[in-house]
Design a protein around this motif. Sequence first.
Motif, PDB file in Angstrom:
ATOM      1  N   THR A 118       0.785  -1.282  -0.020  1.00 51.16           N
ATOM      2  CA  THR A 118       0.218   0.095   0.165  1.00 51.16           C
ATOM      3  C   THR A 118       0.922   1.126   0.138  1.00 51.16           C
ATOM      4  O   THR A 118       0.391   2.300  -0.309  1.00 51.16           O
ATOM      5  CB  THR A 118      -0.997   0.198   1.141  1.00 51.16           C
ATOM      6  OG1 THR A 118      -0.243  -0.153   2.408  1.00 51.16           O
ATOM      7  CG2 THR A 118      -1.854  -1.235   1.102  1.00 51.16           C
ATOM      8  N   ASP A 119       2.198   1.172   0.361  1.00 50.70           N
ATOM      9  CA  ASP A 119       2.881   2.341   0.473  1.00 50.70           C
ATOM     10  C   ASP A 119       3.440   2.499  -1.196  1.00 50.70           C
ATOM     11  O   ASP A 119       3.899   3.898  -1.238  1.00 50.70           O
ATOM     12  CB  ASP A 119       4.306   1.951   1.339  1.00 50.70           C
ATOM     13  CG  ASP A 119       4.088   1.778   2.858  1.00 50.70           C
ATOM     14  OD1 ASP A 119       2.933   2.572   3.297  1.00 50.70           O
ATOM     15  OD2 ASP A 119       4.720   1.514   3.613  1.00 50.70           O
ATOM     16  N   ALA A 124       2.517   3.774  -8.131  1.00 50.80           N
ATOM     17  CA  ALA A 124       1.806   3.091  -9.130  1.00 50.80           C
ATOM     18  C   ALA A 124       0.885   3.900  -9.784  1.00 50.80           C
ATOM     19  O   ALA A 124       0.524   3.866 -11.081  1.00 50.80           O
ATOM     20  CB  ALA A 124       0.974   1.819  -8.556  1.00 50.80           C
ATOM     21  N   LEU A 125       0.243   4.841  -9.201  1.00 48.70           N
ATOM     22  CA  LEU A 125      -0.955   5.633  -9.870  1.00 48.70           C
ATOM     23  C   LEU A 125      -0.122   6.690 -10.727  1.00 48.70           C
ATOM     24  O   LEU A 125      -0.545   6.798 -11.936  1.00 48.70           O
ATOM     25  CB  LEU A 125      -1.707   6.675  -8.865  1.00 48.70           C
ATOM     26  CG  LEU A 125      -2.373   5.751  -7.838  1.00 48.70           C
ATOM     27  CD1 LEU A 125      -3.017   6.445  -6.875  1.00 48.70           C
ATOM     28  CD2 LEU A 125      -3.523   5.100  -8.607  1.00 48.70           C
ATOM     29  N   LEU A 155      -5.235   3.901 -11.958  1.00 50.29           N
ATOM     30  CA  LEU A 155      -5.544   2.569 -11.281  1.00 50.29           C
ATOM     31  C   LEU A 155      -4.203   1.842 -10.909  1.00 50.29           C
ATOM     32  O   LEU A 155      -3.237   2.245 -11.583  1.00 50.29           O
ATOM     33  CB  LEU A 155      -6.385   1.735 -12.180  1.00 50.29           C
ATOM     34  CG  LEU A 155      -7.660   2.346 -12.507  1.00 50.29           C
ATOM     35  CD1 LEU A 155      -8.470   1.356 -13.678  1.00 50.29           C
ATOM     36  CD2 LEU A 155      -8.658   2.567 -11.147  1.00 50.29           C
ATOM     37  N   TYR A 156      -4.083   0.978  -9.919  1.00 45.45           N
ATOM     38  CA  TYR A 156      -3.133   0.053  -9.661  1.00 45.45           C
ATOM     39  C   TYR A 156      -3.523  -1.200  -9.268  1.00 45.45           C
ATOM     40  O   TYR A 156      -4.717  -1.504  -9.194  1.00 45.45           O
ATOM     41  CB  TYR A 156      -2.488   0.725  -8.401  1.00 45.45           C
ATOM     42  CG  TYR A 156      -3.443   0.700  -7.421  1.00 45.45           C
ATOM     43  CD1 TYR A 156      -3.167  -0.434  -6.310  1.00 45.45           C
ATOM     44  CD2 TYR A 156      -4.098   1.910  -6.860  1.00 45.45           C
ATOM     45  CE1 TYR A 156      -4.019  -0.604  -4.928  1.00 45.45           C
ATOM     46  CE2 TYR A 156      -4.946   1.902  -5.696  1.00 45.45           C
ATOM     47  CZ  TYR A 156      -4.941   0.649  -4.962  1.00 45.45           C
ATOM     48  OH  TYR A 156      -5.856   0.693  -3.765  1.00 45.45           O
ATOM     49  N   ARG A 157      -2.722  -2.042  -9.308  1.00 47.58           N
ATOM     50  CA  ARG A 157      -2.821  -3.647  -9.079  1.00 47.58           C
ATOM     51  C   ARG A 157      -1.816  -3.995  -7.848  1.00 47.58           C
ATOM     52  O   ARG A 157      -0.657  -4.068  -7.752  1.00 47.58           O
ATOM     53  CB  ARG A 157      -2.442  -4.401 -10.253  1.00 47.58           C
ATOM     54  CG  ARG A 157      -3.559  -4.245 -11.375  1.00 47.58           C
ATOM     55  CD  ARG A 157      -3.260  -5.186 -12.577  1.00 47.58           C
ATOM     56  NE  ARG A 157      -2.643  -6.521 -12.252  1.00 47.58           N
ATOM     57  CZ  ARG A 157      -3.383  -7.905 -12.337  1.00 47.58           C
ATOM     58  NH1 ARG A 157      -4.649  -7.611 -12.767  1.00 47.58           N
ATOM     59  NH2 ARG A 157      -3.036  -8.845 -12.219  1.00 47.58           N
ATOM     60  N   SER A 161       4.384  -6.251  -9.325  1.00 48.93           N
ATOM     61  CA  SER A 161       5.907  -5.595  -9.167  1.00 48.93           C
ATOM     62  C   SER A 161       5.781  -3.909  -9.618  1.00 48.93           C
ATOM     63  O   SER A 161       4.985  -3.690 -10.493  1.00 48.93           O
ATOM     64  CB  SER A 161       6.832  -6.308 -10.335  1.00 48.93           C
ATOM     65  OG  SER A 161       7.794  -5.340 -10.437  1.00 48.93           O
ATOM     66  N   PRO A 162       6.580  -3.237  -9.106  1.00 46.31           N
ATOM     67  CA  PRO A 162       6.443  -1.667  -9.596  1.00 46.31           C
ATOM     68  C   PRO A 162       7.090  -1.616 -11.010  1.00 46.31           C
ATOM     69  O   PRO A 162       6.883  -0.577 -11.428  1.00 46.31           O
ATOM     70  CB  PRO A 162       7.267  -1.248  -8.561  1.00 46.31           C
ATOM     71  CG  PRO A 162       8.032  -2.012  -8.017  1.00 46.31           C
ATOM     72  CD  PRO A 162       7.504  -3.381  -7.868  1.00 46.31           C
ATOM     73  N   ASN A 163       7.683  -2.648 -11.589  1.00 47.38           N
ATOM     74  CA  ASN A 163       8.368  -2.542 -12.716  1.00 47.38           C
ATOM     75  C   ASN A 163       7.263  -3.290 -13.831  1.00 47.38           C
ATOM     76  O   ASN A 163       7.670  -3.291 -15.109  1.00 47.38           O
ATOM     77  CB  ASN A 163       9.777  -3.245 -12.859  1.00 47.38           C
ATOM     78  CG  ASN A 163      10.502  -2.675 -11.863  1.00 47.38           C
ATOM     79  OD1 ASN A 163      10.585  -1.236 -11.781  1.00 47.38           O
ATOM     80  ND2 ASN A 163      11.415  -3.588 -11.273  1.00 47.38           N
ATOM     81  N   THR A 164       6.075  -3.402 -13.345  1.00 44.37           N
ATOM     82  CA  THR A 164       5.130  -4.004 -14.443  1.00 44.37           C
ATOM     83  C   THR A 164       4.039  -2.948 -14.484  1.00 44.37           C
ATOM     84  O   THR A 164       3.234  -2.506 -13.341  1.00 44.37           O
ATOM     85  CB  THR A 164       4.702  -5.546 -13.833  1.00 44.37           C
ATOM     86  OG1 THR A 164       5.776  -6.240 -13.677  1.00 44.37           O
ATOM     87  CG2 THR A 164       3.617  -6.058 -14.759  1.00 44.37           C
TER      88      THR A 164
END
Length: 175
Positions: A118-119, A124-125, A155-157, A161-164
Amino acid sequence: MSRRSIRNAPVSVGWLFADLLLALAMIFLIANTTITPIKASIHPKPMATPTATPSPTPLPIPRLELQPHRFTINIDTTGYLNNAPDAINSAKEQIRNQSFLKGRSVGLVIAYGGAPTTDDIPAALDIAAKTYDVCKIIGKDHFAFENASYYTEKLYRLGDSPNTVTIDVFLFKAS
């Protein structure tokens, strides 16, 4: 003054009031009366019949396919968010290499940045918003995203991974 003239005063005032009321009614009637001008009748001269011109055929409204095409791209998160040319070009190339986009037109794009925790949601947004920008740049090159609309929310998942970056595209139906 005599008593007789005092008695006639209310009667005179009553007639004066009635006369004023009648004058106001006449002014109202005159002001609200419209005069319709008489229209002259014009007899058109016979002309040669024009040749029929075909009316344009209305184009059908483009429809979207009901199922999205989902794919993922891998990015260098730091470079991507800082507009590093290598990171942006890598994302463009991965998007352009999607075989189902060749010769097709995208109607709607929905992008999700990856957020392992969540951090990581704010980053991600930002990645999702950057992906919309990259797709718009590709569209300016007259590729599949030229007529695309973009989902208005970032949106985010969670757990990705932050690289995806996950991208859903809805294509216009092929004619």
